[in-house]
Structure formats: structure tokens, C-alpha cells
Write a protein that holds these residues in place. Structure first.
Motif, short mmCIF file in Angstrom:
data_model
loop_
_atom_site.label_atom_id
_atom_site.label_comp_id
_atom_site.label_asym_id
_atom_site.label_seq_id
_atom_site.Cartn_x
_atom_site.Cartn_y
_atom_site.Cartn_z
N LEU A 59 0.85 -1.18 0.00
CA LEU A 59 0.00 0.00 0.00
C LEU A 59 0.89 1.23 0.00
CD1 LEU A 59 -2.65 -1.38 2.51
CD2 LEU A 59 -2.90 -1.12 0.04
N ILE A 60 0.29 2.40 0.17
CA ILE A 60 1.04 3.66 0.07
C ILE A 60 0.86 4.49 1.33
CG2 ILE A 60 1.26 5.82 -1.21
CD1 ILE A 60 0.13 4.31 -3.64
N ARG A 61 1.97 5.08 1.78
CA ARG A 61 1.94 6.08 2.84
C ARG A 61 2.95 7.15 2.47
NH1 ARG A 61 4.04 3.72 7.51
NH2 ARG A 61 2.05 2.80 8.03
N ASP A 62 2.49 8.38 2.41
CA ASP A 62 3.37 9.52 2.11
C ASP A 62 4.19 9.31 0.84
OD1 ASP A 62 2.49 10.77 4.48
OD2 ASP A 62 4.04 9.75 5.65
N SER A 63 3.52 8.88 -0.23
CA SER A 63 4.15 8.66 -1.54
C SER A 63 5.27 7.62 -1.50
CB SER A 63 4.68 9.98 -2.12
OG SER A 63 3.62 10.87 -2.32
N ARG A 64 5.15 6.67 -0.59
CA ARG A 64 6.11 5.57 -0.48
C ARG A 64 5.35 4.26 -0.47
NH1 ARG A 64 11.27 7.01 -1.00
NH2 ARG A 64 11.95 5.40 0.40
N LEU A 65 5.92 3.20 -1.03
CA LEU A 65 5.33 1.87 -0.97
C LEU A 65 5.62 1.26 0.39
CD1 LEU A 65 6.46 0.57 -4.47
CD2 LEU A 65 4.17 1.32 -3.83
N VAL A 66 4.60 0.71 1.01
CA VAL A 66 4.73 0.11 2.34
C VAL A 66 4.10 -1.27 2.30
CG1 VAL A 66 4.11 0.31 4.77
CG2 VAL A 66 4.63 2.37 3.45
N GLN A 67 4.86 -2.27 2.71
CA GLN A 67 4.31 -3.62 2.77
C GLN A 67 3.54 -3.81 4.06
OE1 GLN A 67 7.64 -6.31 2.30
NE2 GLN A 67 7.31 -6.42 0.11
N THR A 68 2.33 -4.35 3.92
CA THR A 68 1.52 -4.69 5.07
C THR A 68 1.16 -6.16 4.96
OG1 THR A 68 -0.42 -4.09 6.39
CG2 THR A 68 -0.66 -3.99 4.00
N VAL A 69 0.97 -6.81 6.08
CA VAL A 69 0.69 -8.24 6.08
C VAL A 69 -0.71 -8.47 6.63
CG1 VAL A 69 1.37 -10.49 6.99
CG2 VAL A 69 3.12 -8.82 6.37
N ARG A 70 -1.47 -9.22 5.86
CA ARG A 70 -2.78 -9.67 6.32
C ARG A 70 -2.71 -11.18 6.48
NH1 ARG A 70 -7.06 -6.50 2.41
NH2 ARG A 70 -6.40 -4.38 2.94
N ARG A 71 -3.50 -11.69 7.42
CA ARG A 71 -3.51 -13.12 7.68
C ARG A 71 -4.73 -13.75 7.01
NH1 ARG A 71 1.28 -14.53 9.48
NH2 ARG A 71 0.45 -16.26 10.63
N ALA A 72 -4.57 -14.96 6.51
CA ALA A 72 -5.66 -15.70 5.87
C ALA A 72 -5.56 -17.16 6.30
CB ALA A 72 -5.56 -15.58 4.36
N ASP A 73 -6.66 -17.87 6.12
CA ASP A 73 -6.68 -19.29 6.46
C ASP A 73 -6.01 -20.15 5.39
OD1 ASP A 73 -7.96 -18.91 8.88
OD2 ASP A 73 -9.94 -18.95 7.96
N ALA A 74 -5.92 -19.63 4.16
CA ALA A 74 -5.33 -20.38 3.06
C ALA A 74 -4.55 -19.42 2.17
CB ALA A 74 -6.41 -21.08 2.24
N VAL A 75 -3.62 -19.95 1.40
CA VAL A 75 -2.84 -19.14 0.47
C VAL A 75 -3.78 -18.59 -0.60
CG1 VAL A 75 -0.97 -19.15 -1.22
CG2 VAL A 75 -0.78 -20.53 0.87
N PRO A 76 -3.84 -17.28 -0.76
CA PRO A 76 -4.73 -16.72 -1.78
C PRO A 76 -4.17 -16.92 -3.18
CG PRO A 76 -3.45 -14.97 -0.79
CD PRO A 76 -3.10 -16.24 -0.05
N THR A 77 -5.03 -16.96 -4.15
CA THR A 77 -4.57 -16.99 -5.54
C THR A 77 -3.99 -15.63 -5.87
OG1 THR A 77 -6.67 -16.20 -6.42
CG2 THR A 77 -6.41 -18.62 -6.18
N PRO A 78 -3.17 -15.53 -6.92
CA PRO A 78 -2.68 -14.21 -7.31
C PRO A 78 -3.83 -13.24 -7.60
CG PRO A 78 -1.39 -15.90 -8.39
CD PRO A 78 -2.53 -16.60 -7.71
N GLN A 79 -4.91 -13.73 -8.22
CA GLN A 79 -6.04 -12.86 -8.52
C GLN A 79 -6.70 -12.35 -7.25
OE1 GLN A 79 -7.09 -11.71 -11.69
NE2 GLN A 79 -8.09 -10.29 -10.28
N ARG A 80 -6.88 -13.21 -6.27
CA ARG A 80 -7.48 -12.80 -5.00
C ARG A 80 -6.61 -11.75 -4.31
NH1 ARG A 80 -11.23 -11.12 -1.89
NH2 ARG A 80 -11.08 -11.75 0.28
#
Length: 189
Positions: A59-80
Motif C-alpha cells: 500500500l502507500i503512505r506519504d508517496s512511499r510503498l509500504v508492505q503490510t501483512v494480512r492473515r488468511a486461512d489459506a494461500v490466496p490466488t494471485p487474482q485474490r
């Protein structure tokens, strides 16, 4: 001389053979703990987000790319994963000041069998609008998809035709892009 070697080797063999691990003829599966060994289960349960699989969204904060981690029960597809990225930050991420440059963008990803290069079809719902955050938008997509173990590079297309898109330094590229192409835009958490 031989007696000394035997005197050194023999105790070492007894120590190694007596370590408490039984000898087995075949390998067997083991189950590893899902939480750090130095954290009690009640403490880990109260601090760990729900889900066992980490999925990275850029995502973006102050015109910079920032990685955020969300948790899921299964590996999402690239489309998801791209759908989640295009939907933008959730409430806790918004409260951290995170945004997206993909709000008006529709994305479709294909990953041919055996390939590690994803092809992303980009369709903007308002194609007449000039975007000042285009580099960040492409950087979000590339950094999100290449965080996956199954994708090493990303190409872009519109209506099936290859696109040249801006890298972090502003130069255009039609080659597969990687997170390193946006290194100058990646900021701290």
C-alpha cells in the motif's frame, strides 16, 4: 598410539549413541509448532491475527510503498491478492495512514503453468484521467505479486497488448518487473 585413539573414539561413540534419539530405518513426518517456542499459547493467541498464512499487500503512505501483512486461512490466488490490493486498505490500515493508487483500476492476472512471470491486464475505469501516482500504482502491483513464492516477475498489458510501464526511477520498461525496480519508492513500515 592406537590405544590413545581408541580411548578417544570409544567414549565419543558412547556419547553419540546415548543421546536419546532412537535409530529409525525410514524418515517419518514431524509436526512443528505453529507459534514461537518461547511464547506461551495464551499470549500468542491474544496477539496473533486470525489465520495461518501471511499475505503481503503493498500500500502507500506519504508517496512511499509500504508492505503490510494480512492473515488468511489459506494461500490466496494471485487474482485474490490483486483484488484485495485494488480494494484498498482495511480500517486498521487506514488508521495507520495507508492508502492505494489503484482505486479506479480493474486488474486481471494470469500465471501460465510452469512460469514465474505473471501477466497483469490493466483496465482503468476512468481512462481519460491523468494519474500523478502511476509509478506508485504499478509499484504496488509488482511489489505485492513478487512477494509471493510463485511469482518472480510481472509484465503488464492492456487489451492483450504489452505495455511499457514506469519503474521507480521513471524509466519505462516492457520487461518483467521485480520489487527491486521500485526500491527507491519502498519506505519503512
Amino acid at each position: 598410539m592406537i590405544v590413545r585413539r581408541i580411548a578417544v573414539v570409544l567414549p565419543a561413540l558412547f556419547v553419540l549413541s546415548g543421546c536419546g534419539v532412537p535409530v529409525q530405518d525410514e524418515p517419518h513426518p514431524i509436526t512443528l509448532p505453529r507459534r514461537p517456542l518461547n511464547v506461551t499459547s495464551s499470549a500468542a493467541a491474544s496477539t496473533d491475527p486470525v489465520g495461518e498464512v501471511a499475505q503481503v499487500l503493498c500500500l502507500i503512505r506519504d508517496s512511499r510503498l509500504v508492505q503490510t501483512v494480512r492473515r488468511a486461512d489459506a494461500v490466496p490466488t494471485p487474482q485474490r491478492q490483486l483484488d484485495l490490493l485494488a480494494a484498498g486498505p482495511n480500517l486498521p490500515e487506514q488508521q495507520q495512514g495507508l492508502t492505494t493508487a489503484l482505486a479506479t483500476t480493474t486488474l486481471t492476472v494470469t500465471l501460465p503453468p510452469g512460469s514465474t512471470t505473471a501477466a497483469v491486464e490493466v483496465t482503468e475505469t476512468d481512462e481519460g484521467a491523468g494519474r500523478s501516482d502511476e509509478v506508485l500504482a504499478y509499484g504496488q502491483i509488482v511489489c505485492t505479486l513478487t512477494s509471493r513464492a510463485d511469482i518472480a516477475g510481472v509484465t503488464f498489458q492492456r487489451e492483450g497488448r504489452s505495455l511499457q510501464v514506469p519503474r521507480g526511477d521513471g524509466t519505462l520498461s516492457g520487461s518483467p518487473l521485480r520489487a527491486a525496480d521500485y526500491r527507491s519508492l519502498i519506505g519503512p513500515l
